[in-house]
Write a protein that holds these residues in place. Structure first.
Motif, PDB file in Angstrom:
ATOM      1  N   ALA A 260       0.815  -1.212   0.000  1.00  0.00           N
ATOM      2  CA  ALA A 260       0.000   0.000   0.000  1.00  0.00           C
ATOM      3  C   ALA A 260       0.852   1.266   0.000  1.00  0.00           C
ATOM      4  O   ALA A 260       0.523   2.248  -0.670  1.00  0.00           O
ATOM      5  CB  ALA A 260      -0.925  -0.001   1.216  1.00  0.00           C
ATOM      6  N   ILE A 261       1.954   1.253   0.750  1.00  0.00           N
ATOM      7  CA  ILE A 261       2.762   2.465   0.914  1.00  0.00           C
ATOM      8  C   ILE A 261       3.769   2.646  -0.207  1.00  0.00           C
ATOM      9  O   ILE A 261       3.999   3.768  -0.674  1.00  0.00           O
ATOM     10  CB  ILE A 261       3.477   2.442   2.280  1.00  0.00           C
ATOM     11  N   TYR A 262       4.350   1.548  -0.695  1.00  0.00           N
ATOM     12  CA  TYR A 262       5.458   1.683  -1.628  1.00  0.00           C
ATOM     13  C   TYR A 262       5.159   1.231  -3.058  1.00  0.00           C
ATOM     14  O   TYR A 262       5.666   1.811  -4.007  1.00  0.00           O
ATOM     15  CB  TYR A 262       6.674   0.904  -1.113  1.00  0.00           C
ATOM     16  N   MET A 263       4.350   0.208  -3.245  1.00  0.00           N
ATOM     17  CA  MET A 263       4.074  -0.280  -4.594  1.00  0.00           C
ATOM     18  C   MET A 263       2.872   0.407  -5.230  1.00  0.00           C
ATOM     19  O   MET A 263       2.909   0.808  -6.389  1.00  0.00           O
ATOM     20  CB  MET A 263       3.840  -1.798  -4.578  1.00  0.00           C
ATOM     21  N   ALA A 264       1.802   0.540  -4.460  1.00  0.00           N
ATOM     22  CA  ALA A 264       0.583   1.133  -5.007  1.00  0.00           C
ATOM     23  C   ALA A 264       0.728   2.631  -5.248  1.00  0.00           C
ATOM     24  O   ALA A 264      -0.054   3.209  -6.001  1.00  0.00           O
ATOM     25  CB  ALA A 264      -0.597   0.865  -4.078  1.00  0.00           C
ATOM     26  N   THR A 265       1.702   3.272  -4.618  1.00  0.00           N
ATOM     27  CA  THR A 265       1.895   4.717  -4.778  1.00  0.00           C
ATOM     28  C   THR A 265       2.936   5.056  -5.841  1.00  0.00           C
ATOM     29  O   THR A 265       3.298   6.218  -5.980  1.00  0.00           O
ATOM     30  CB  THR A 265       2.327   5.345  -3.445  1.00  0.00           C
ATOM     31  N   ASP A 266       3.406   4.053  -6.563  1.00  0.00           N
ATOM     32  CA  ASP A 266       4.372   4.295  -7.642  1.00  0.00           C
ATOM     33  C   ASP A 266       3.800   5.340  -8.605  1.00  0.00           C
ATOM     34  O   ASP A 266       2.712   5.174  -9.148  1.00  0.00           O
ATOM     35  CB  ASP A 266       4.631   2.981  -8.376  1.00  0.00           C
ATOM     36  N   MET A 267       4.531   6.424  -8.806  1.00  0.00           N
ATOM     37  CA  MET A 267       4.028   7.548  -9.600  1.00  0.00           C
ATOM     38  C   MET A 267       3.687   7.155 -11.033  1.00  0.00           C
ATOM     39  O   MET A 267       2.767   7.696 -11.638  1.00  0.00           O
ATOM     40  CB  MET A 267       5.062   8.670  -9.623  1.00  0.00           C
ATOM     41  N   VAL A 268       4.438   6.208 -11.573  1.00  0.00           N
ATOM     42  CA  VAL A 268       4.280   5.861 -12.986  1.00  0.00           C
ATOM     43  C   VAL A 268       3.093   4.943 -13.214  1.00  0.00           C
ATOM     44  O   VAL A 268       2.340   5.115 -14.176  1.00  0.00           O
ATOM     45  CB  VAL A 268       5.571   5.201 -13.514  1.00  0.00           C
ATOM     46  N   SER A 269       2.906   3.967 -12.329  1.00  0.00           N
ATOM     47  CA  SER A 269       1.901   2.933 -12.563  1.00  0.00           C
ATOM     48  C   SER A 269       0.636   3.107 -11.731  1.00  0.00           C
ATOM     49  O   SER A 269      -0.165   2.182 -11.618  1.00  0.00           O
ATOM     50  CB  SER A 269       2.511   1.553 -12.274  1.00  0.00           C
ATOM     51  N   SER A 270       0.430   4.295 -11.159  1.00  0.00           N
ATOM     52  CA  SER A 270      -0.786   4.576 -10.392  1.00  0.00           C
ATOM     53  C   SER A 270      -1.528   5.762 -11.004  1.00  0.00           C
ATOM     54  O   SER A 270      -0.943   6.530 -11.768  1.00  0.00           O
ATOM     55  CB  SER A 270      -0.435   4.874  -8.931  1.00  0.00           C
TER      56      SER A 270
END
Length: 331
Positions: A260-270
């Motif tokens: 939730a904190i590091y993968m889902a907030t990826d600027m490119v893929s969110s």
């Protein structure tokens, strides 16, 4: 005297943050989780993390220089370091070194550079590498060494999610299964088996708060994921408390916090918009619990994020703000 007004291309207002400063800000935020990993799993955690970082940087440099044939600058801007760290944080500390290197190659070569490099990838590169390793080497990726400290009586090297699913499949009462597992405090600080960097919700929360304060990420996506998981789990718990655990169990175990904190907030893929990020978070939360409850695999965060990554173009299309002006039709 008349003066000409020169209008230059956008952006007209630039922030102080560069790609490098943002990326290294994320790296700094991951240090608490790395420290906890070394504390509980020993130097194997640090060794795998350093190998993942070094190989990710090397493969990005190699692909840029000899395949794309451009200056290999992005290998050193911090993005490859983040991919390597997150990939290492999503594997057990007992993983063989050569598998870590192959996973780094897939994460960088397939998950990132095949789309054109930084800013163009559709999926989170670290998750692409992790899912590849999980499918290719399921035994090694689900063999969990005990940490350095004694846990609750009867607790084995399996993860709490794995213990829960196995116990329920063996028709053990929920209370009996939960008695074998660590306490909520153990989950929160990281005193349990699991992947290197996912075990400590506290360390990941500290890193997340740091990034929100630095305005590296928005809070909407992780908070929406947490809220969705909590509400969904509370509803299922109310329906059948003998089959479904407390909502806090699903919040603090597995890879929910790091996802939730590091993968889902990826600027490119969110998604780009706040509304889109909320929709994105709700989808991740629901899919995660659907897989945990009714899937063959006890964890579902990685798959949930990758599935929702694929929906980002659609989410952006329907949540982007309307343009100013009015369309005029001929005739």
């Amino acid at each position: 005297m008349n003066r000409l007004l020169t209008v230059s291309p956008s952006p007209h207002v630039k922030g102080h943050d560069s790609v490098r400063s943002i990326m290294y800000g994320v790296v700094i935020s991951l240090i608490p989780a790395l420290g906890v990993a070394v504390y509980f799993f020993g130097l194997d955690a640090l060794k795998l993390t350093l190998i993942a970082v070094a190989s990710s940087m090397f493969f990005e440099w190699l692909i840029q220089k000899f395949l794309i044939k451009e200056s290999p600058r992005s290998a050193f801007d911090g993005s490859a370091i983040i991919t390597g760290m997150l990939l290492a944080f999503n594997v057990p500390s007992s993983l063989p070194i050569w598998m870590m290197i192959v996973g780094s190659l897939v994460a960088i070569g397939v998950g990132k550079m095949s789309f054109g490099g930084l800013g163009k990838n559709i999926f989170n590169p670290a998750l692409v590498g992790r899912v590849f390793m999980l499918i290719s080497w399921p035994v090694e990726m689900t063999t969990w060494p005990n940490n350095r400290f004694h846990l609750a009586d009867g607790y084995t090297g399996a993860t709490p999610l794995g213990m829960l699913k196995e116990g329920l499949q063996n028709n053990e009462p929920m209370s009996q299964v939960m008695d074998k597992l660590p306490t909520a405090l153990d989950y929160f600080v990281g005193n349990m088996s699991g992947c290197i960097g996912e075990v400590s919700a506290l360390a990941l929360l500290i890193g997340g708060i740091y990034m929100v304060v630095r305005k590296i990420i928005n809070w909407q996506t992780p908070v929406t994921i947490f809220a969705t998981v909590f509400i969904f789990a509370a509803i299922m718990r109310a329906i059948n408390p003998e089959l479904y655990p407390e909502p806090t169990f699903h919040l603090l175990t597995g890879g929910l916090f790091i996802g939730a904190i590091y993968m889902a907030t990826d600027m490119v893929s969110s998604p780009m918009t706040i509304k889109g990020q909320v929709i994105f978070g709700v989808g991740i939360g629901i899919i995660t619990l659907v897989i945990r409850y009714w899937g063959a695999y006890p964890e579902g965060v990685s798959f949930a994020i990758l599935i929702m990554n694929a929906t980002v173009p659609i989410i952006d299309r329907y949540t982007k703000p309307k343009r100013f002006g009015e369309e005029v039709k001929n005739g």
